[in-house]
Design an enzyme around this catalytic site. Structure first.
Site, mmCIF file in Angstrom:
data_model
loop_
_atom_site.group_PDB
_atom_site.id
_atom_site.type_symbol
_atom_site.label_atom_id
_atom_site.label_comp_id
_atom_site.label_asym_id
_atom_site.label_seq_id
_atom_site.Cartn_x
_atom_site.Cartn_y
_atom_site.Cartn_z
ATOM 1 N N HIS B 142 40.929 17.691 58.195
ATOM 2 C CA HIS B 142 41.862 18.579 58.875
ATOM 3 C C HIS B 142 42.621 17.735 59.890
ATOM 4 C CE1 HIS B 142 43.495 22.147 60.684
ATOM 5 N NE2 HIS B 142 43.116 21.694 61.865
ATOM 6 N N LYS B 163 49.502 19.081 66.808
ATOM 7 C CA LYS B 163 49.586 18.031 65.787
ATOM 8 C C LYS B 163 50.865 18.178 64.958
ATOM 9 C CE LYS B 163 45.602 19.252 63.948
ATOM 10 N NZ LYS B 163 44.991 20.227 64.875
ATOM 11 N N ASP B 181 48.004 19.410 58.102
ATOM 12 C CA ASP B 181 46.908 20.384 58.051
ATOM 13 C C ASP B 181 45.744 19.944 57.173
ATOM 14 O OD1 ASP B 181 46.146 22.733 59.348
ATOM 15 O OD2 ASP B 181 46.152 23.780 57.428
ATOM 16 N N ARG B 248 41.708 3.506 80.172
ATOM 17 C CA ARG B 248 42.672 2.993 81.144
ATOM 18 C C ARG B 248 43.076 1.569 80.824
ATOM 19 N NH1 ARG B 248 42.950 6.732 85.510
ATOM 20 N NH2 ARG B 248 44.720 5.464 86.124
#
Lengths: 88, 323
Positions: B142, B163, B181, B248
């Site tokens: 998915h 998405k 999808d 980071r």
């Protein structure tokens, strides 16, 4: 506001990995944290800023912590420096 | 493990491989259960101690010539020995006609013989390719797969996190949608997975508030791609200020595993209205740069450590300088 001087005690200084660790520790708090070294002052929640300090072992950093959780924040900061960022 | 019956193989691929069934319909229910093929020359000649007889067996000119060189009695003796093993299917290449004893014994032993017009080398390559694809491990994921600057980015995250909207934005900027999808992912080799859309889905996409749209119709052929290697997973998560644990530095790669293939994962915090299109392009370019052996984060870290060490050295020197 709390002001506190903290010395870098780990051998390799505030290189990339400890900088990231410091920034992540501080980012968990709501307080504003500024770090001053000589004439350079940076925001402690900015990784690039913290790395620009290029703080070697023995360097003194002035922390200015301001906000509702300033006490907890400075404790956490002192703790992470004292732990030498898990190095040495 | 998938399997294919001889009948299905023959019916669905007779045009593709120019196949012709030589036997009377016996052995069509037998199954091929492995992607490997085998040329059973040694087994035909009588050496059957190591005979991988469960594979599709291919008889070329060499095997045919060998059988033709034998006397009828010898041929029957060796073929009986050969068929004492349960063979799923025999394929004769180059349109060759097998000797009648082979046809008879195959039928008796409930084994189909199929003829192909291809020569042996071409047939082996194409047929193996087909079997590899058929037996390849596969999974349905998915998410959304987009080709960004030639890098296959797989977007994952909760339904409604953006998405599809992100891929729409990328298509607008000239990148290419592979599937939205539902993505069919096939493992092509040890470290290669390839994603594509299912036939029904094609390049359709649901955009919340609009409904189902057809990306190919709307944006044209340049906006789509049929399949793409899946290279980086981009995990979209809701921005959580209290838990600022997002990457980071980016010095260490984080990995995920799909069908046993490792690929880097980048977790991107999103908040409503945040544009992750440009971030996606940066992820793709940064991935390419790392692939070509340059890691900006590692390089920067090295420069910083060098500077820190230089400062430390000069400080030590000045401290012990009492002049």
């Amino acid at each position: 506001m709390i002001e506190k001087k903290i010395k870098v005690i780990n051998e390799l200084g505030l290189h990339a990995r400890p900088s990231a660790q410091l920034v992540q520790t501080i980012s968990a708090f709501e307080s504003e944290v500024m770090i001053t070294r000589d004439e350079l002052t940076v925001n402690a929640k900015s990784i690039m800023g913290v790395m620009m300090l290029a703080a070697e072992r023995g360097a003194e950093l002035l922390f200015r912590v301001d906000g509702p959780d300033e006490k907890e924040a400075i404790d956490a900061i002192e703790k992470v420096f004292a732990s030498k960022f898990g190095e040495d | 493990m998938p399997e294919i019956t001889v009948e299905k193989l023959y019916q669905e691929h007779k045009e593709e491989f120019e196949l012709y069934l030589l036997t009377d319909g016996s052995g069509l229910k037998k199954k091929i259960e492995t992607p490997a093929v085998h040329r059973p020359g040694l087994a035909l000649a009588g050496f059957t101690q190591r005979f991988p007889h469960r594979r599709a067996l291919i008889l070329g000119e060499t095997e045919m010539a060998f059988l033709a060189s034998l006397s009828t009695e010898e041929r029957i003796r060796l073929l009986r020995n050969f068929f004492s093993f349960d063979v799923p299917l025999l394929i004769v290449t180059k349109g060759l006609n097998p000797p009648k004893e082979l046809l008879r014994l195959a039928t008796e032993n409930n084994t189909a013989i199929i003829q192909t017009r291809f020569n042996t080398a071409d047939f082996m390559i194409q047929f193996s390719g087909f079997l590899d694809e058929f037996f390849a491990p596969r999974i349905t994921l998915h998410g959304t797969l987009v080709d960004v600057y030639g890098v296959g980015l797989l977007y994952t995250g909760k339904a409604g996190i953006g998405k599809s909207e992100c891929s729409l934005d990328l298509v607008e900027r000239g990148h290419r949608l592979v599937a939205d999808d539902m993505i069919n992912v096939v493992k092509k080799s040890q470290n290669l997975i390839v994603g594509s859309a299912s036939e029904l889905l094609g390049h359709h996409m649901e955009v919340r508030g609009i409904g189902v749209v057809d990306i190919e119709r709307l944006f044209g052929i340049r906006a789509i791609r049929m399949q793409k290697r899946v290279e980086v997973e981009v995990r979209l998560v809701l921005w959580d200020e209290t838990k600022d644990k997002y990457e980071r530095l980016g010095m260490e790669e984080k990995y995920t595993t799909v069908l046993g293939v490792e690929m880097p994962v980048v977790t991107i915090p999103v908040s409503p209205g945040k544009n992750i299109t440009v971030i996606s392009e940066v992820i793709a370019m940064n991935h390419m740069q790392k692939t070509y052996g340059e890691n900006a984060a590692v390089e920067f870290s090295r420069r910083l450590s060098e500077k820190i060490q230089r400062q430390l050295a000069s400080k030590r020197y000045l401290q012990s300088d009492y002049e």
